[in-house]
Design an enzyme around this catalytic site. Structure first.
Site, PDB file in Angstrom:
ATOM      1  N   ASP A 132       0.836  -1.191   0.000  1.00 29.24           N
ATOM      2  CA  ASP A 132       0.000   0.000   0.000  1.00 29.24           C
ATOM      3  C   ASP A 132       0.879   1.252   0.000  1.00 29.24           C
ATOM      4  O   ASP A 132       2.074   1.192   0.302  1.00 29.24           O
ATOM      5  CB  ASP A 132      -0.909   0.014   1.230  1.00 29.24           C
ATOM      6  CG  ASP A 132      -2.015  -1.028   1.175  1.00 29.24           C
ATOM      7  OD1 ASP A 132      -2.207  -1.614   0.094  1.00 29.24           O
ATOM      8  OD2 ASP A 132      -2.673  -1.243   2.207  1.00 29.24           O
ATOM      9  N   LYS A 138      -3.378   3.681  -3.149  1.00 24.93           N
ATOM     10  CA  LYS A 138      -4.750   4.090  -3.435  1.00 24.93           C
ATOM     11  C   LYS A 138      -5.045   5.388  -2.709  1.00 24.93           C
ATOM     12  O   LYS A 138      -4.685   5.571  -1.550  1.00 24.93           O
ATOM     13  CB  LYS A 138      -5.745   3.022  -2.979  1.00 24.93           C
ATOM     14  CG  LYS A 138      -5.643   1.711  -3.738  1.00 24.93           C
ATOM     15  CD  LYS A 138      -6.681   0.723  -3.248  1.00 24.93           C
ATOM     16  CE  LYS A 138      -6.597  -0.590  -4.014  1.00 24.93           C
ATOM     17  NZ  LYS A 138      -7.597  -1.573  -3.549  1.00 24.93           N
ATOM     18  N   MET A 163     -11.929   6.113   7.000  1.00 19.22           N
ATOM     19  CA  MET A 163     -12.055   6.828   5.722  1.00 19.22           C
ATOM     20  C   MET A 163     -13.235   7.799   5.722  1.00 19.22           C
ATOM     21  O   MET A 163     -14.005   7.871   4.772  1.00 19.22           O
ATOM     22  CB  MET A 163     -12.201   5.824   4.567  1.00 19.22           C
ATOM     23  CG  MET A 163     -11.043   4.839   4.462  1.00 19.22           C
ATOM     24  SD  MET A 163     -11.364   3.477   3.317  1.00 19.22           S
ATOM     25  CE  MET A 163     -12.515   2.468   4.289  1.00 19.22           C
TER      26      MET A 163
END
Length: 262
Positions: A43, A65, A177
């Site tokens: 990641d 991402k 998030m």
């Protein structure tokens, strides 16, 4: 079944939870796996010190991402992992937090198994646990919360998600998030009956340099995120347990400033 960490076993993938950021929170098993890597698919927020645990000869591939912008779509990441495993290498899929908590680890396991290849998962300290511990914020407490729930604040159809009963007196809600949709989240929770004065904390860059733990009331959540210019990665915690934390009370600070100006 023998552990896939057997160094004689080739052509396999190990999903490894890298924890919330601080390399000191890696498990011993995660470190052992990294030291065997031929390929590390990682990641974007992985600390370079974690990547340095892998051999210098290991290929490192970032699949970072960000909101609405991915280096590779998930299907391509799955295919990338499978392709490298088929060459006979030891592929470490290094994921922030824990692979099975909003990490899409389940999808990657399915893809590897569908290809008939061996896979192992090594859990990691999730962002919720690592950030809460740093902020001295107990997610459960005998006097304040007997239940804790995890939800994603960045998802399709946020308004249609049923969070009723997940937040309120005696319960803790952790939102991953959720920075970009903080105002919508506050409105959603209040519409579901959560009191506007319910304490809420934002834990920003937990366990990393520059980390912050700040708190306010639910009705002020969106405004606080904007005022304080909160940036990802960050989690939101809603519940009475927030009052037990070391988070700085930003609403009280602004109230003092207003009083001074009056």
């Amino acid at each position: 079944m023998a552990s896939l960490l057997d160094p004689t076993a080739r052509g396999r993938v190990i999903l490894v939870g890298a924890g919330p950021g601080d390399p000191g929170l890696l498990t011993v098993r995660a470190v052992e796996a990294l030291k065997q890597a031929d390929v590390v698919v990682h990641d974007g927020l992985i600390d370079p010190r974690v990547l340095d645990i892998a051999p210098a000869t290991a290929q490192r591939i970032s699949v970072a991402k960000q909101r609405a912008r991915h280096t590779l779509p998930q299907e391509a990441i799955n295919a990338l992992i499978v392709a490298h495993v088929k060459t006979g290498g030891i592929v470490i899929r290094l994921k922030g937090g824990d692979p099975f908590i909003f990490g899409r680890g389940g999808e990657e396991v399915e893809a590897v198994r569908a290809a008939g290849l061996p896979v192992e998962v090594i859990p990691g300290v999730s962002a919720a646990l690592g950030c809460a511990a740093e902020a001295m914020l107990p997610l459960t407490h005998r006097d304040h919360s007997s239940a804790v729930s995890f939800v994603a604040g960045q998802c399709k159809g946020l308004a249609d998600q049923d969070w009723s009963g997940l937040a309120g007196q005696g319960r803790t809600l952790v939102i991953y998030m959720g920075v970009a949709t903080a105002s919508d989240i506050a409105d959603k929770l209040m519409a579901d009956g959560v009191a506007p004065d319910m304490p809420v904390a934002v834990l920003e860059k937990g366990t990393l340099a520059g980390h912050r733990a700040i708190k306010t009331l639910l009705a002020d959540l969106g405004q606080m995120v904007e005022r304080e210019k909160v940036a990802s990665p960050a989690i939101i915690v809603v519940g009475e347990v927030v009052e037990l934390s070391d988070a700085e009370d930003k609403l009280a600070r602004w109230a003092r400033i207003a009083e001074s100006a009056a």
